[in-house]
Design a protein around this motif. Structure first.
Motif, mmCIF file in Angstrom:
data_model
loop_
_atom_site.group_PDB
_atom_site.id
_atom_site.type_symbol
_atom_site.label_atom_id
_atom_site.label_comp_id
_atom_site.label_asym_id
_atom_site.label_seq_id
_atom_site.Cartn_x
_atom_site.Cartn_y
_atom_site.Cartn_z
ATOM 1 N N LYS A 1 0.751 -1.418 -0.209
ATOM 2 C CA LYS A 1 -0.206 -0.061 0.162
ATOM 3 C C LYS A 1 0.856 1.278 -0.190
ATOM 4 O O LYS A 1 0.224 2.237 -0.356
ATOM 5 C CB LYS A 1 -0.859 0.021 1.222
ATOM 6 N N SER A 2 2.029 1.067 0.551
ATOM 7 C CA SER A 2 2.791 2.514 0.724
ATOM 8 C C SER A 2 3.730 2.499 -0.425
ATOM 9 O O SER A 2 4.785 3.451 -0.685
ATOM 10 C CB SER A 2 3.943 2.513 2.148
ATOM 11 N N SER A 3 3.766 1.463 -1.413
ATOM 12 C CA SER A 3 4.600 1.661 -2.654
ATOM 13 C C SER A 3 3.945 2.641 -3.508
ATOM 14 O O SER A 3 2.544 2.655 -3.612
ATOM 15 C CB SER A 3 4.653 0.230 -3.612
ATOM 16 N N LYS A 4 4.814 3.339 -4.205
ATOM 17 C CA LYS A 4 4.380 4.519 -5.214
ATOM 18 C C LYS A 4 4.010 4.008 -6.681
ATOM 19 O O LYS A 4 3.215 4.814 -7.331
ATOM 20 C CB LYS A 4 5.746 5.466 -5.071
ATOM 21 N N ASN A 5 4.681 3.114 -7.286
ATOM 22 C CA ASN A 5 4.360 2.546 -8.462
ATOM 23 C C ASN A 5 4.744 1.082 -8.464
ATOM 24 O O ASN A 5 5.234 0.605 -7.599
ATOM 25 C CB ASN A 5 5.250 3.215 -9.404
ATOM 26 N N ASN A 6 4.447 0.392 -9.712
ATOM 27 C CA ASN A 6 4.468 -0.965 -9.919
ATOM 28 C C ASN A 6 5.983 -1.438 -9.730
ATOM 29 O O ASN A 6 6.390 -2.609 -9.283
ATOM 30 C CB ASN A 6 4.202 -1.552 -11.334
#
Length: 82
Positions: free
Chosen positions: A59-64
Motif C-alpha cells: 500500500k505504501s509503494s508508489k508504483n509497480n
C-alpha cells in the motif's frame, strides 16, 4: 487507459483485455491486496495477500516497479529467516 481492476457491492471486477502482458497490477480489497498479472500466454494469475506487514508495504509503494522491488526484498528477507 482504464485500470483493469475495480470493485463494487458484488466483489472484484477484472477486465483482462485491458491488462498488459507480464505487468503486475495490484488492488486493495477488504484489507487484503490482490496481485494480478497476465502472462505471455494470456493466462491470468492472481495472488491474495493477507499478511498485514506485506499489505502495508504494498500500500505504501508508489508504483509497480517499487511494488516488485519491495516484494523481492520481502521474499529474500523471509527466506533468510527460514
Amino acid at each position: 487507459m482504464d485500470y483493469p481492476i475495480s470493485s463494487d457491492e458484488n466483489g472484484i471486477n477484472i477486465k483482462p483485455e485491458l491488462m498488459e502482458k507480464e505487468k503486475i497490477y495490484h488492488y486493495e480489497f477488504k484489507g487484503k491486496i490482490l496481485l494480478l498479472f497476465k502472462d505471455s500466454q494470456d493466462f491470468l494469475n492472481c495472488y491474495e495477500i493477507e499478511e498485514e506487514d506485506l499489505v502495508n508495504l504494498i500500500k505504501s509503494s508508489k508504483n509497480n516497479d517499487e511494488i516488485e522491488k519491495n516484494l523481492e526484498e520481502y521474499i529474500q528477507h523471509k527466506n533468510l529467516k527460514n
